[in-house]
Write a protein that holds these residues in place. Structure first.
Motif, PDB file in Angstrom:
ATOM      1  N   UNK A 111       0.842  -0.910  -0.042  1.00 29.42           N
ATOM      2  CA  UNK A 111       0.203   0.142  -0.330  1.00 29.42           C
ATOM      3  C   UNK A 111       0.817   0.764   0.054  1.00 29.42           C
ATOM      4  N   UNK A 112       0.807   2.010  -0.922  1.00 31.86           N
ATOM      5  CA  UNK A 112       1.585   3.213  -0.594  1.00 31.86           C
ATOM      6  C   UNK A 112       0.520   4.359  -0.960  1.00 31.86           C
ATOM      7  N   UNK A 113       1.211   5.239   0.109  1.00 33.89           N
ATOM      8  CA  UNK A 113       0.485   6.002   0.702  1.00 33.89           C
ATOM      9  C   UNK A 113       1.496   7.599   0.391  1.00 33.89           C
ATOM     10  N   UNK A 114       0.816   8.703  -0.297  1.00 37.53           N
ATOM     11  CA  UNK A 114       1.223   9.403  -0.651  1.00 37.53           C
ATOM     12  C   UNK A 114       0.119  11.118  -0.231  1.00 37.53           C
ATOM     13  N   UNK A 115       0.866  11.904   0.863  1.00 38.72           N
ATOM     14  CA  UNK A 115      -0.424  12.790   1.162  1.00 38.72           C
ATOM     15  C   UNK A 115      -0.221  13.546   0.362  1.00 38.72           C
ATOM     16  N   UNK A 116       0.087  13.863  -0.798  1.00 38.82           N
ATOM     17  CA  UNK A 116      -0.245  14.957  -2.437  1.00 38.82           C
ATOM     18  C   UNK A 116      -0.580  13.329  -3.146  1.00 38.82           C
ATOM     19  N   UNK A 117       0.327  13.727  -4.205  1.00 40.99           N
ATOM     20  CA  UNK A 117       0.245  13.154  -5.378  1.00 40.99           C
ATOM     21  C   UNK A 117       1.735  12.365  -5.952  1.00 40.99           C
ATOM     22  N   UNK A 118       1.799  11.276  -6.117  1.00 44.02           N
ATOM     23  CA  UNK A 118       3.144  10.365  -6.370  1.00 44.02           C
ATOM     24  C   UNK A 118       3.610  11.587  -6.722  1.00 44.02           C
ATOM     25  N   UNK A 119       5.468  11.525  -6.868  1.00 44.41           N
ATOM     26  CA  UNK A 119       6.296  12.098  -7.119  1.00 44.41           C
ATOM     27  C   UNK A 119       5.918  13.645  -7.373  1.00 44.41           C
ATOM     28  N   UNK A 120       5.064  14.037  -6.792  1.00 43.71           N
ATOM     29  CA  UNK A 120       5.445  15.836  -7.235  1.00 43.71           C
ATOM     30  C   UNK A 120       6.010  16.604  -5.944  1.00 43.71           C
ATOM     31  N   UNK A 121       7.003  16.114  -5.258  1.00 38.05           N
ATOM     32  CA  UNK A 121       8.031  16.635  -4.745  1.00 38.05           C
ATOM     33  C   UNK A 121       9.608  16.728  -5.298  1.00 38.05           C
ATOM     34  N   UNK A 122      10.425  16.255  -4.207  1.00 35.22           N
ATOM     35  CA  UNK A 122      11.455  16.425  -4.936  1.00 35.22           C
ATOM     36  C   UNK A 122      11.592  16.104  -5.917  1.00 35.22           C
ATOM     37  N   UNK A 123      11.387  14.473  -6.229  1.00 34.33           N
ATOM     38  CA  UNK A 123      11.242  13.676  -7.172  1.00 34.33           C
ATOM     39  C   UNK A 123      10.738  14.314  -8.848  1.00 34.33           C
ATOM     40  N   UNK A 124       9.820  15.485  -8.874  1.00 31.51           N
ATOM     41  CA  UNK A 124       9.822  16.048 -10.080  1.00 31.51           C
ATOM     42  C   UNK A 124      10.749  17.126  -9.821  1.00 31.51           C
ATOM     43  N   UNK A 125      10.946  18.479  -8.940  1.00 29.44           N
ATOM     44  CA  UNK A 125      11.435  19.323  -9.109  1.00 29.44           C
ATOM     45  C   UNK A 125      12.941  19.239  -9.778  1.00 29.44           C
ATOM     46  N   UNK A 126      13.777  17.806  -9.511  1.00 32.56           N
ATOM     47  CA  UNK A 126      15.020  18.324  -9.660  1.00 32.56           C
ATOM     48  C   UNK A 126      14.945  17.887 -11.418  1.00 32.56           C
TER      49      UNK A 126
END
Length: 357
Positions: A15-30
């Motif tokens: 079960x993958x729990x994400x407070x926002x949307x998957x991959x939208x934090x540092x993974x997206x920003x780099x």
């Protein structure tokens, strides 16, 4: 998402729990550079993870495209490093690690990157370095997980605390939408990882470090290589977009962008490659890196809380170190053969490990 994919491949229900949307934090920003910026300045454990991952990325990219139909756009552009003060240390490191790294002169510099500002006479060239379009990588991973019956994705669902038995064994998490029971919990929450352990009276030596980026709407071929100078870089994308970054700011969980950073990053990029001044500055954004003092991530089980595993603290190298980190933690969870020694990454290591409050 990489960790969920690897565990599901072992037959584990995830079960993958994400407070926002998957991959939208540092993974997206780099920026998506598949290498530490100055690899010889890192410790051996980081080099171990980086070398393993760099070898694996081509296979990963091809597999994800085949499974999802989304091309992560892995491009082996090479990395051109200008104005290096510790050139001899770099070349020595490259020779010791069998890494393709060479000193080049002006003719070769401008052959590789013709539109660079005039005047560069020496550079270090690393031809094997690739970059990947990290938002597309995240989309591809999510699409793969969506179609995997062993994975349940719970987005916009915040974890409030990690739940344990009286003996300290992990038995699940409490979220803002209810309890989720599990035999094990993997904490891979980047800069927010420390906050999620506060309910267990555990302190992590991880802090948020903001990085701001800007994006030029260029044309294909204007920038051919990743170019790095004095800690700032420009990265070409296949469609002609050019990323420029990045700042290093210790300001808590503030993700706001600033006009001063926008101007600084644009000026530095244009100074390296003047033709960028003719292109529109299309976007600016910020992300929060999980900063850790020695740069060595925490990967493994928390001894005081059986069933609680960490995969966090990758600082500026989350993308390049992710595949190896996932492989190592998967082997620890599944109690299978390790790809390399887990000791340097242990959460209980004496330097920068866990602090019980």
């Amino acid at each position: 998402m990489m960790q969920a994919r690897a565990l599901a491949a072992e037959g584990v229900s995830v079960t993958l729990i994400e407070r926002g949307l998957c991959g939208k934090e540092a993974s997206w920003a780099g920026g998506g550079i598949v290498s530490p910026l100055y690899p010889w300045r890192y410790s051996d454990p980081v080099t171990t993870l980086a070398n393993w991952s760099q070898t694996y990325y081509a296979n990963l990219s091809e597999s994800l495209e085949a499974e999802s139909g989304i091309d992560p756009e892995l491009s082996r552009t090479g990395l051109l490093m200008l104005s290096i003060f510790d050139q001899q240390e770099a070349l020595k490191w490259g020779a010791e690690h069998s890494y393709q790294m060479q000193m080049i002169g002006a003719d070769e510099i401008y052959h590789l990157e013709p539109k660079l500002k005039a005047g560069f006479k020496q550079a270090i060239w690393m031809p094997q370095v690739a970059n990947i379009r990290n938002p597309r990588l995240a989309r591809s991973l999510r699409a793969v997980l969506e179609h995997d019956s062993r994975v349940t994705i719970c987005e916009e669902q915040a974890v409030l605390e990690i739940q344990t038995t009286k003996q300290g064994r992990v038995e699940g998490v409490l979220t803002d939408k209810g309890n989720v029971q599990s035999d094990a919990v993997v904490l891979a929450s980047g800069a927010w990882s420390g906050k999620l352990l506060e309910s267990l009276s555990i302190s992590l030596p991880i802090e948020p470090v903001k990085g701001q980026m800007v994006l030029f709407k260029g044309e294909p071929g204007v920038v051919r290589r990743i170019v790095l100078r004095d800690g700032k870089y420009i990265i070409p994308r296949r469609d002609g977009h050019v990323l420029a970054g990045s700042t290093l700011e210790y300001c808590g969980f503030d993700k706001s962008t600033t006009a001063s950073a926008r101007e600084e990053l644009a000026d530095i990029a244009i100074d390296m490659l003047p033709e960028l001044s003719s292109f529109q500055l299309e976007a600016q954004w910020a992300g929060l890196r999980p900063g850790i003092e020695d740069g060595i991530p925490l990967i493994g089980e928390v001894e005081s809380h059986p069933g609680l595993f960490l995969n966090c603290g990758h600082f500026r190298n989350g993308l390049v170190l992710a595949p190896a980190s996932v492989q190592l933690l998967t082997s620890l969870i599944m109690q299978s053969e390790h790809p390399f020694s887990p000791e340097p990454f242990s959460p209980s290591r004496s330097n920068n490990g866990l602090i019980l409050m």
